[in-house]
Design a protein around this motif. Sequence first.
Motif, short mmCIF file in Angstrom:
data_model
loop_
_atom_site.label_atom_id
_atom_site.label_comp_id
_atom_site.label_asym_id
_atom_site.label_seq_id
_atom_site.Cartn_x
_atom_site.Cartn_y
_atom_site.Cartn_z
N ARG A 19 -4.80 1.26 -11.51
CA ARG A 19 -3.38 1.13 -11.21
C ARG A 19 -2.79 -0.02 -12.02
N ARG A 46 0.83 -1.20 0.00
CA ARG A 46 0.00 0.00 0.00
C ARG A 46 0.87 1.26 0.00
N ALA A 47 1.90 1.26 0.81
CA ALA A 47 2.76 2.43 0.89
C ALA A 47 3.50 2.67 -0.43
N ARG A 48 3.98 1.59 -1.04
CA ARG A 48 4.74 1.73 -2.28
C ARG A 48 3.90 2.32 -3.40
N HIS A 49 2.60 1.94 -3.43
CA HIS A 49 1.74 2.38 -4.53
C HIS A 49 0.73 3.44 -4.10
N SER A 50 0.88 3.96 -2.90
CA SER A 50 0.01 5.03 -2.39
C SER A 50 -1.47 4.64 -2.46
N THR A 92 -5.00 3.43 -0.44
CA THR A 92 -5.62 3.50 0.87
C THR A 92 -6.90 2.67 0.97
#
Length: 209
Positions: free
Chosen positions: A106, A39-43, A45
């Motif tokens: 995405r 989640r953090a790598r691809h922003s 939520t």
Amino acid sequence: TNIEGQALTRLGVPAQRIHKVGMGVNPEIVQGGDAAQFRARHSLTGPIIAFIGSVTPDKGTIHLAQAMTQLWAEGRSVELVLAGPTVSEFEHAFARLPVNVQQRVRRIGPVAGEEKRNLLAACSLLAMPSRVDSFGIVYLEAWACGKPVIGARAGGVTEVIRDGETGFLVPWGDVPALANAIGRLLDDPNLAYRLGQAGHEQVIQQHTW
């Protein structure tokens, strides 16, 4: 699958010459991913709908984008991640979608190893409503991680996914039915969990090497 064997028999292949081998996975290869890292790598939520495989229209990828458009119009904050190599046929079809839809899908290209494990850990479900898969080993990979799946009622997949028990089957190309299946799993976490766990049991009992 037996479905393929029956088709070959109708084409004239002697039944005694047909042997079903089946498919399998090594669960430990796809389990244990880091959802937060993905989640953090691809922003990302919101809940993640994952597609893993060759990104082609025949695998239902355009229908997935259209189903997501319907869900987004309902005000749902949900993400569609397409993971896999693309073909020109998909690129042409994708380019005809509204720009705002293109921007929300995405596309992360092929995934393997840690990135694939992380995606499977992060997603709420796997959707591959394909009409060209004779089996669909990615369903086994998702089940190994306890995730429910959505496939199309086409080909050998109808023998792999037990509709309403380990996932959902929708008619190929039926965008409203696909959107409804996704929505049901998002709205009912207990149902999603039960289907994912039933799929996990199927993998452990029948589909490990």
